[in-house]
Design an enzyme around this catalytic site. Structure first.
Site, mmCIF file in Angstrom:
data_model
loop_
_atom_site.group_PDB
_atom_site.id
_atom_site.type_symbol
_atom_site.label_atom_id
_atom_site.label_comp_id
_atom_site.label_asym_id
_atom_site.label_seq_id
_atom_site.Cartn_x
_atom_site.Cartn_y
_atom_site.Cartn_z
ATOM 1 C CG ASP A 106 -1.981 1.061 1.136
ATOM 2 O OD1 ASP A 106 -3.086 0.736 0.673
ATOM 3 O OD2 ASP A 106 -1.713 2.216 1.522
ATOM 4 C CG ASN A 144 -3.939 11.618 -5.684
ATOM 5 O OD1 ASN A 144 -3.268 11.844 -6.681
ATOM 6 N ND2 ASN A 144 -4.654 10.532 -5.530
ATOM 7 C CG ASP A 189 -3.449 9.085 -12.574
ATOM 8 O OD1 ASP A 189 -3.955 8.567 -11.556
ATOM 9 O OD2 ASP A 189 -4.100 9.721 -13.419
ATOM 10 C CD GLU A 192 -4.532 4.340 -1.589
ATOM 11 O OE1 GLU A 192 -4.820 4.656 -0.426
ATOM 12 O OE2 GLU A 192 -5.299 4.533 -2.548
#
Length: 398
Positions: free
Chosen positions: A260, A268, A277, A303
């Protein structure tokens, strides 16, 4: 309708129809150029057969030469397209030598030392050699599927048709001195019928191969995550269960690694979704490289990633996770400001007995939770055994 005219128009009609069909397929699948080459091949074949019956204004000899050039280029295109479709390196030199040798012999026997019988033998032997060359290229892949095997057999039959049928008919009914007798001969009738049959069979196989390509592409889209290029959750679970069944049968150890990305939401928010991304794609590429061809890797959440490692126990899987963690935390993701560090946490669990995928993932997820809770950028192991249900033995009376 006259039988001779019907037979004469049979091959051009079939070839034009097949060429048009391949052209339509290519218009919808431009990323498969071999379909366009097949359309050219069948189109040239149709022109070649028509020029066997209709003489162009520049005379009979040049018409026959043009016809055989069309046949030769069509044969080269067909053989190259088939070999390319199945991922083999096209032997352009071998095809060129056979095709060029056949045409050179044809020209010599047409203009210098005219002999119709030897012209027939020269061209048929060239086409037979090309057919056998295709069979040789398909031989290593003939077990990969039904179309490969069928096309391998058809290539062999085509080669035998050009060699054996030609020799038998020429010996039995030759030599041929003029085209009038040639077109009325059993050689020409058998040539037309065998070519029509083989053309149809080869085209049907190639149509089937094109359909399988489309189905494979659709399946890939269904089971693949477009951003990371890894399996999505559905694809990972399906392939993961298959791998667990195979390993259970062979009694091989299996381990699961869950990963993770740390603080991904904050990344983000600060750098934007485009940067997020890029982080996912970068981590996925490193995970795919580390897993190699034997591991099953997937992106199972936003993620969150998973890798099933066959032939790996808990210690081996821990080394795998530590290696990925170290490489990733030490690297720099393109597009992020210099000095921006991105890390990941890992949970590792080894399969116990015939443990199913769901409880194995649950144990690895528990270990991942501990890694996230205890500071992130770390690897934690699951030493727990799968849950067992206690079933009391029935009381014995007497």
């Amino acid at each position: 309708m006259d039988t001779g005219l019907f037979i004469a128009l049979l091959n051009p009609t079939i070839a034009l129809a097949l060429g048009a069909a391949f052209l339509v397929l290519w218009s919808y699948q431009r990323h498969r150029p071999y379909l366009a080459v097949l359309a050219i091949s069948y189109g040239l074949s149709a022109v070649g057969f028509l020029l066997q019956y209709f003489t162009l204004p520049f005379g009979m000899q040049l018409t026959k030469l043009t016809s055989n050039i069309c046949f030769t280029v069509a044969g080269c295109c067909l053989s190259s397209a088939i070999i390319h479709r199945y991922g083999r390196k096209v032997p352009y030199v071998g095809i060129g030598v056979l095709a060029g040798g056949g045409l050179a012999s044809f020209c010599w026997l047409l203009f210098v030392a005219p002999d119709l019988t030897w012209r027939i033998l020269a061209m048929n032997f060239a086409f037979g050699g090309i057919s056998l060359l295709v069979a040789a290229e398909l031989r290593p892949v003939r077990r990969n599927g039904p179309t490969e095997n069928i096309l391998f057999v058809l290539s062999l039959l085509s080669g035998l048709n050009f060699f054996v049928r030609t020799l038998v008919v020429v010996i039995a009914h030759g030599p041929f001195t003029s085209y009038d007798g040639f077109y009325a001969s059993s050689y020409w009738t058998t040539a037309l019928l065998s070519h029509a049959l083989l053309s149809l069979l080869i085209a049907l196989c190639l149509f089937s191969a094109a359909a399988l390509d489309v189905m494979k592409a659709l399946k890939t889209e269904t089971y693949t995550d477009p951003l990371s290029g890894l399996l999505n959750r559905r694809g990972f679970e399906e392939q993961g269960m298959q791998l667990l069944r195979h390993c259970a049968t062979a009694r091989f150890p299996v381990a699961l690694v869950l990963a993770d990305l740390d603080h991904f939401k904050a990344l983000n928010d600060v750098h934007g979704h485009a940067a997020g991304d890029r982080v996912i794609a970068d981590f996925a590429s490193k995970l795919r490289l580390a897993a190699g061809t034997r591991g099953v890797a997937g992106r199972i959440g936003g993620e969150e990633f998973a890798v099933l490692l066959p032939l790996s126990d808990l210690a081996a899987a821990r080394l795998f996770a530590e290696a990925v963690r170290t490489v990733y935390s030490a690297g720099q993701v393109d597009g992020l400001p210099a000095g921006t560090k991105v890390t990941a946490s890992f949970g590792v669990a080894a399969r116990n007995g015939d443990e199913a995928l769901e409880p194995l993932m649950r144990r690895a997820d528990d270990a991942l939770y501990k890694a996230k809770k205890n500071g992130r950028d770390s690897v934690r192991l699951s030493y727990e055994r799968p849950e067992t249900v206690f079933v009391p033995e029935p009381l014995k009376v007497g």
